[in-house]
Design an enzyme around this catalytic site. Structure first.
Site, PDB file in Angstrom:
ATOM      1  N   CYS A  67      -1.606   4.162  10.874  1.00 41.45           N
ATOM      2  CA  CYS A  67      -1.412   5.372  11.691  1.00 41.45           C
ATOM      3  C   CYS A  67      -2.716   5.625  12.443  1.00 41.45           C
ATOM      4  O   CYS A  67      -3.389   6.637  12.258  1.00 41.45           O
ATOM      5  CB  CYS A  67      -0.961   6.572  10.868  1.00 41.45           C
ATOM      6  SG  CYS A  67      -2.039   7.064   9.547  1.00 41.45           S
TER       7      CYS A  67
ATOM      8  N   GLY B  62       6.186   7.589   0.960  1.00 43.38           N
ATOM      9  CA  GLY B  62       7.155   7.914   2.017  1.00 43.38           C
ATOM     10  C   GLY B  62       7.954   6.694   2.439  1.00 43.38           C
ATOM     11  O   GLY B  62       9.192   6.710   2.429  1.00 43.38           O
TER      12      GLY B  62
ATOM     13  N   CYS C 155       0.892  -1.181   0.000  1.00 43.34           N
ATOM     14  CA  CYS C 155       0.000   0.000   0.000  1.00 43.34           C
ATOM     15  C   CYS C 155       0.917   1.214   0.000  1.00 43.34           C
ATOM     16  O   CYS C 155       1.125   1.851   1.029  1.00 43.34           O
ATOM     17  CB  CYS C 155      -0.880   0.019   1.245  1.00 43.34           C
ATOM     18  SG  CYS C 155      -1.873  -1.448   1.464  1.00 43.34           S
TER      19      CYS C 155
ATOM     20  N   GLY D  33       1.245   4.322  -1.773  1.00 47.40           N
ATOM     21  CA  GLY D  33       1.064   5.757  -2.005  1.00 47.40           C
ATOM     22  C   GLY D  33       0.972   6.551  -0.712  1.00 47.40           C
ATOM     23  O   GLY D  33       0.405   6.044   0.257  1.00 47.40           O
TER      24      GLY D  33
HETATM   25  C1  LIG Z   1      -1.654   4.717   4.714  1.00 47.33           C
HETATM   26  S1  LIG Z   1      -1.493   4.966   3.031  1.00 47.33           S
HETATM   27  C2  LIG Z   1       0.144   4.374   2.741  1.00 47.33           C
HETATM   28  C3  LIG Z   1       1.203   5.397   3.052  1.00 47.33           C
HETATM   29  C4  LIG Z   1       2.533   5.058   2.417  1.00 47.33           C
HETATM   30  N1  LIG Z   1       2.994   3.727   2.780  1.00 47.33           N
HETATM   31  C5  LIG Z   1       3.602   6.063   2.753  1.00 47.33           C
HETATM   32  O1  LIG Z   1       4.375   5.842   3.696  1.00 47.33           O
HETATM   33  O2  LIG Z   1       3.666   7.099   2.086  1.00 47.33           O
HETATM   34  C6  LIG Z   1      -2.455   3.690   2.328  1.00 47.33           C
HETATM   35  C7  LIG Z   1      -2.411   3.649   0.826  1.00 47.33           C
HETATM   36  O3  LIG Z   1      -3.071   2.451   0.412  1.00 47.33           O
HETATM   37  C8  LIG Z   1      -3.773   2.695  -0.783  1.00 47.33           C
HETATM   38  N2  LIG Z   1      -4.791   1.645  -0.934  1.00 47.33           N
HETATM   39  C9  LIG Z   1      -6.079   1.656  -0.531  1.00 47.33           C
HETATM   40  N3  LIG Z   1      -6.658   0.496  -0.837  1.00 47.33           N
HETATM   41  C10 LIG Z   1      -5.715  -0.271  -1.437  1.00 47.33           C
HETATM   42  C11 LIG Z   1      -5.708  -1.571  -1.983  1.00 47.33           C
HETATM   43  N4  LIG Z   1      -6.810  -2.328  -1.966  1.00 47.33           N
HETATM   44  N5  LIG Z   1      -4.579  -2.022  -2.539  1.00 47.33           N
HETATM   45  C12 LIG Z   1      -3.455  -1.258  -2.563  1.00 47.33           C
HETATM   46  N6  LIG Z   1      -3.411  -0.008  -2.071  1.00 47.33           N
HETATM   47  C13 LIG Z   1      -4.523   0.468  -1.504  1.00 47.33           C
HETATM   48  C14 LIG Z   1      -4.299   4.097  -0.588  1.00 47.33           C
HETATM   49  O4  LIG Z   1      -4.610   4.688  -1.837  1.00 47.33           O
HETATM   50  C15 LIG Z   1      -3.142   4.777   0.130  1.00 47.33           C
HETATM   51  O5  LIG Z   1      -2.291   5.381  -0.803  1.00 47.33           O
END
Ligand SMILES: C[S@@+](CC[C@H](N)C(=O)[O-])C[C@H]1O[C@@H](n2cnc3c(N)ncnc32)[C@H](O)[C@@H]1O
Length: 472
Positions: free
Chosen positions: A410, A296, A291, A293
């Site tokens: 988080c 970071g 996951c 996006g």
């Molecule tokens: C908490 S954020 C991750 C933050 C990232 N790891 C960082 O440190 O920048 C969760 C991410 O998961 C993505 N997401 C949501 N559902 C998902 C899925 N089914 N599969 C993969 N990514 C997903 C969201 O779009 C979001 O960008």
């Protein structure tokens, strides 16, 4: 009263009046106008204050002390909204639901200055009334003046005693009001802390304060000492790559522009590092961020992988966020894929280490998103917990037997943390590792096996991390 012009340009001050006495200061000052326009964008467009305000400051060339004042007022007012509304409701002769939105924004801004800043009361009232008069005329200004004068009747502590539930019979409700949190969020903190007393008070107070800016030096490119020297910051206490800055716009910093460092909460750094620190037998070359996006942790993992000779796959469901990941990992051994992590098409058992930094309520990062606490709803939790279980289950399928998964959110909400981990571990047979060993020198980590960080204990966001091993 109706809402009028919604232009984001600064309002023109009143034409100067002919008077013989001392000259009156300009009716509307740019810092307060920028703060007010930010609050309006948050209310009307569901905008994020920390995305709107920097743009307004840039467009209007507001810098230095004015920019600092606008930031304090916009973010502080957005954060304290529940407390401010309770006080304003007690001071208004009509329900707040019947007060025009533009007037309510200004009243909140005025009440914040009165209750939570050292701005002299007459200046807080007069400047707010001027803002209302400039936009909405003298009728609305008279109403704002009357309400704010009543707010000046007590300080913040006095108002809390008047508008909060009784501390004896409802300690969580009392602390929620005193520290400007929705009650259900305070309740979730209380359950995670196992306390309705002092630890809860400290946690909510720390969550109610302006956070320091945290930077992560890029491993292999820049050390924390060098970054601290370049930025005038302090080396962080726990992350070997972390630097703390008191305040400021990190986008202006050269090491950030040059990609020697990134803005990243120290707790996030520690959770990404925990994945790489978990003991592992056998190969250690293929890492996955499921996951990813906006990138970071993928950037930190990618830089560590470049040093150790590993390669990283980064999966993100939202194409625009995958694009952000691509930008953040340029030059690093990271391959970005747009896919649903629950059905990624990647090889089962194909990875040595997998990070699941799952989508969550973000209740652990409320300090950094001023308005978020008033937007989130208790009904958000269950669907997210379902998605979190599915993503963690998929991660345990993608890691090889004996490999390690880090489950990170988080949020300290138990339904998103231990609830998810216990359930998935039971159903998959995954072994829960003592995660605390991968947070060396970090105090106050509790009974384990997972780690819950807290702003009041660690100065980080309230990040949760649990390490699991797929049975060999
Ligand atoms: C908490 S954020 C991750 C933050 C990232 N790891 C960082 O440190 O920048 C969760 C991410 O998961 C993505 N997401 C949501 N559902 C998902 C899925 N089914 N599969 C993969 N990514 C997903 C969201 O779009 C979001 O960008």
């Amino acid at each position: 009263m109706t809402e009028r012009s919604r232009s984001s340009r600064p309002r023109r001050p009143h034409p100067p009046r002919r008077r013989t006495g001392p000259v009156r200061p300009p009716a509307v000052d740019p810092a307060r106008q920028a703060a007010l326009d930010t609050l309006r964008a948050v209310r009307q467009r569901d905008a994020y204050a920390n995305l709107v305000l920097p743009g307004l400051l840039r467009d209007r060339r507001i810098t230095g002390r004015d920019a600092a004042l606008a930031t304090e007022l916009a973010y502080g007012t957005a954060r304290a909204q529940g407390l401010l509304d309770a006080v304003l409701a007690a001071c208004s002769d009509r329900p707040l639901s019947e007060v025009d939105g533009a007037v309510l924004d200004a009243l909140r801004l005025g009440a914040y200055q009165l209750l939570r800043t050292r701005i002299p009361p007459h200046a807080a009232v007069a400047s707010t009334v001027d803002l209302v008069r400039a936009e909405l005329g003298s009728g609305a200004a008279g109403f704002a003046n009357a309400v704010l004068r009543r707010v000046t009747g007590q300080d913040e502590a006095g108002w809390v005693e008047e508008v909060a539930p009784d501390e004896e019979t409802d300690p969580v409700g009392y602390l929620a009001m005193a520290h400007a949190h929705p009650r259900w969020v305070a309740q979730a903190f209380a359950e995670a802390l196992g306390s309705r007393g002092e630890p809860l008070r400290s946690a909510l107070a720390a969550d109610d304060a302006r956070p320091a800016v945290h930077l992560a030096a890029r491993p292999g490119e820049c050390s924390a000492d060098e970054l601290a020297a370049m930025t005038g910051g302090d080396v962080a206490p726990y992350s070997p790559y972390g630097v703390h800055l008191e305040a400021g716009d990190p986008g202006d910093l050269e090491p950030v522009r040059e990609r020697l460092a990134a803005v990243q909460d120290e707790g996030s750094q520690l959770c990404a590092l925990a994945l790489t620190r978990a003991p592992l037998d056998g190969p250690d070359e293929r890492w996955l961020d499921l996951c990813a996006g906006p990138g970071g942790k993928a950037a930190l993992l990618g830089a560590l992988a470049a040093v150790s000779g590993a390669e990283v796959d980064a999966v993100e469901k939202a194409p625009h966020r995958a694009e952000l990941v691509r930008k953040s990992v340029t030059g690093l051994p990271v391959t970005v894929r747009v896919a649903d992590g629950r059905d990624s098409g990647l090889p089962p058992g194909g990875y040595d280490r997998v990070l699941v930094d799952a989508p969550c309520t973000g209740l652990g990062a409320l300090r950094r998103r001023p308005e978020a606490r008033w937007r989130r709803q208790p009904s958000d939790v269950a669907p997210l917990a379902r998605l979190q279980r599915e993503l963690l289950t998929a991660a345990l399928d993608l890691v090889r037997p004996g490999g390690v998964v880090a489950y990170v959110v988080c949020s300290p909400h138990l339904a998103e943390t231990v609830g998810v981990v216990a359930d998935v571990a039971r159903r998959t047979g995954a072994e829960r590792l003592d995660t605390r060993g991968c947070f060396p020198d970090v105090p106050d980590l509790g009974a384990g096996p997972h780690v819950q960080l807290w702003p009041h204990l660690h100065g980080t966001d309230a990040m949760f991390c649990a390490l699991l091993r797929r049975p060999a």
